[in-house]
Structures are given as C-alpha cells and as structure tokens.
Design a protein around this motif. Structure first.
Motif, short mmCIF file in Angstrom:
data_model
loop_
_atom_site.label_atom_id
_atom_site.label_comp_id
_atom_site.label_asym_id
_atom_site.label_seq_id
_atom_site.Cartn_x
_atom_site.Cartn_y
_atom_site.Cartn_z
N ASP A 100 2.52 -1.32 4.36
CA ASP A 100 2.81 -0.02 3.75
C ASP A 100 4.17 -0.06 3.07
O ASP A 100 5.14 -0.64 3.59
CB ASP A 100 2.80 1.08 4.81
CG ASP A 100 1.40 1.40 5.31
OD1 ASP A 100 0.44 1.11 4.57
OD2 ASP A 100 1.28 1.94 6.42
N HIS A 154 -1.81 -6.65 4.32
CA HIS A 154 -1.25 -5.45 3.71
C HIS A 154 -0.01 -4.98 4.47
O HIS A 154 0.09 -5.17 5.68
CB HIS A 154 -2.28 -4.31 3.70
CG HIS A 154 -3.58 -4.68 3.07
ND1 HIS A 154 -4.66 -5.15 3.80
CD2 HIS A 154 -3.96 -4.66 1.77
CE1 HIS A 154 -5.66 -5.39 2.97
NE2 HIS A 154 -5.27 -5.11 1.74
N GLN A 173 0.87 -1.18 0.00
CA GLN A 173 0.00 0.00 0.00
C GLN A 173 0.90 1.23 0.00
O GLN A 173 1.61 1.48 0.98
CB GLN A 173 -0.89 0.01 1.24
CG GLN A 173 -1.67 -1.29 1.47
CD GLN A 173 -2.90 -1.36 0.59
OE1 GLN A 173 -3.99 -1.00 1.00
NE2 GLN A 173 -2.72 -1.85 -0.62
N ARG A 174 0.89 1.99 -1.07
CA ARG A 174 1.86 3.07 -1.24
C ARG A 174 1.60 4.26 -0.33
O ARG A 174 0.47 4.71 -0.18
CB ARG A 174 1.87 3.54 -2.70
CG ARG A 174 2.49 2.55 -3.65
CD ARG A 174 2.27 2.93 -5.09
NE ARG A 174 0.86 2.79 -5.47
CZ ARG A 174 0.40 2.95 -6.71
NH1 ARG A 174 1.24 3.27 -7.68
NH2 ARG A 174 -0.88 2.80 -6.98
N LEU A 175 2.69 4.75 0.24
CA LEU A 175 2.71 6.02 0.97
C LEU A 175 3.54 7.02 0.16
O LEU A 175 4.42 6.64 -0.60
CB LEU A 175 3.35 5.83 2.35
CG LEU A 175 2.68 4.83 3.30
CD1 LEU A 175 3.55 4.66 4.54
CD2 LEU A 175 1.28 5.30 3.69
#
Length: 244
Positions: free
Chosen positions: A196, A194, A124-126
């Motif tokens: 990050d 998930h 999950q892109r930050l």
C-alpha cells in the motif's frame, strides 16, 4: 542484504516545476543505496531539458535525460527508460509529484525479499487524490481488468512499481502497457507482490491523462492482453545441463 543498483525511471511531460522537489525526495528516500535517476522527457514543451541539466550538474548521483522528440505516451516513455536503465531493478514513479518517493525502497525491498520467483512489486494507492469521477472510472477499470486477467492487483494505475530489469525489457510494449504490468509479468511466469502507498496532490500543472478518451483504447488493450495470456503456453523451467 546485497543491495543492487536501482534505476528510478520518471516518465514526464511538461513537469519542469515538479522535478526538482521530486528528485530531492528520491535522493532522501534512497540515501545509502546505489541508484540513478532516468528522466524520460516525453516531448515536453516547457523547460524540462534545462531543469534536468541543472539537476544533473548539482547531484552526486547520475541524473540522466532521455528525450522523445514528440510525445509518445507514458507506456513508451517507460519503455525508453527501461531500455536506458543501467540498474538491476527498475523503480517507476510519475513525474507529477503525486507518488511519494518514500515508498520506492519499500517496493524494492519487497521485490528483493520475494526472491527470484517475484518479478514485480506494485504500489496500491490509498486515499486517492483524483477527482471523484476519475476515481470511479479507475475503480471500474480496475474491477473489469482484474475480473478478466486475474492479475490479483486492485490498482494497476499506480505509477509506483519496482520491476526486475531483465523481466521488464522482455515484456510486450504498446500504448497502454503501464496499466497491465502485473498481468504481463504473471504471463512471463513470475509472481506479483503488493504494498500500500499513499497518494498526494499534484503540486504544479495539470494531468495529461483524460477519462473518456482512453475508454475505447483500454477495451482494446484489455482484449489484447487477454489474448496474449490465452495464447501463451506454460512457461518452461530452463536448466542448463553441463557436459561432464
């Protein structure tokens, strides 16, 4: 922990300038683990074949080249990589360098630690590095998809994922599958976890994926995946009964 063979699948089109450093980073990230790299060359017109050949001859691990004669898109490139993969776990990463390979072992470990009920670990892109317009379009698409499919994933467009190979190969494939992997894995009766990850700037070249040109296709894909979910019956728990 018994570490299985990992097949790192890199779908790419015209990414010859990005591949050498990306492979360097994958090698560093997976040091001490058993892995192979499968570069799926989706009809590239640059020196991708020559680059992969040079990397394969210089590395102590397998760097394999799977080539499409013409460009078929990211989803079918991933499918070709999944079919060619020899590992028990398939880790996917984009070929443009925006995904950081240091998160591959993080996702692989999350998948293993989740046990047999977990089929996919999704990044999950930050701190997204895309244009503002692309970020807003992506947020809307993710919100809509999550609302319809209930896949519990805020960012399915992230190229970093770890999937059990046997599950990956049984998923339905179409032009757009890569955006629906968590939902399709859930429909197979498995869970998603998930982690990050941090996005990076593309090093060389330009993105091959637009915004407006995929809107109509995305709506059709969403409807199709929703339909598949509605038509699936409960997944049975299969137990082989031995004859005594």
């Amino acid at each position: 922990m018994n570490l299985p063979l990992i097949s790192v699948v890199i779908p790419c089109k015209d990414e010859a300038l990005n591949l050498p450093q990306l492979i360097d980073e994958i090698e560093a990230a997976l040091e001490g683990r058993s892995f192979e790299i499968v570069v799926v060359d989706d009809g590239s017109t640059d020196d991708t074949p020559g680059t992969v050949a040079r990397e394969a001859s210089a590395r102590p691990f397998a760097v394999r080249h799977v080539r499409h004669a013409t460009s078929c898109g990211q989803s079918l490139a991933l499918r070709s990589g999944a079919l060619a993969a020899r590992g028990e776990i398939i880790a996917t990463i984009d070929g443009d360098g925006q995904n950081d390979p240091q998160f591959i072992p993080v996702l692989v470990d999350a998948l293993i630690e989740g046990g047999e009920t977990v089929g996919i670990a999704a990044g999950q892109r930050l701190k997204r590095k895309d244009t503002v317009l692309k970020q807003y379009a992506s947020r809307f698409a993710n919100w809509l998809r999550g609302s319809v499919l209930k896949d519990r994933t805020r960012d399915t467009g992230c190229g970093l994922k770890a999937v059990r190979a046997d599950i990956f190969r049984r998923l339905p494939f179409f032009d757009g599958t890569h955006r629906y992997l968590p939902a399709l894995v859930i429909q197979e009766g498995f869970d998603v976890v998930h982690r990050d990850v941090v996005d990076r700037q593309r090093r060389h070249g330009a993105s091959h994926y637009g915004i407006l040109d995929r809107g109509a296709r995305g709506a059709l894909d969403l409807a199709g995946v929703w339909w598949l979910g509605r038509r699936r019956r409960r997944m049975p728990k299969i137990v082989e009964v031995s004859e005594g």
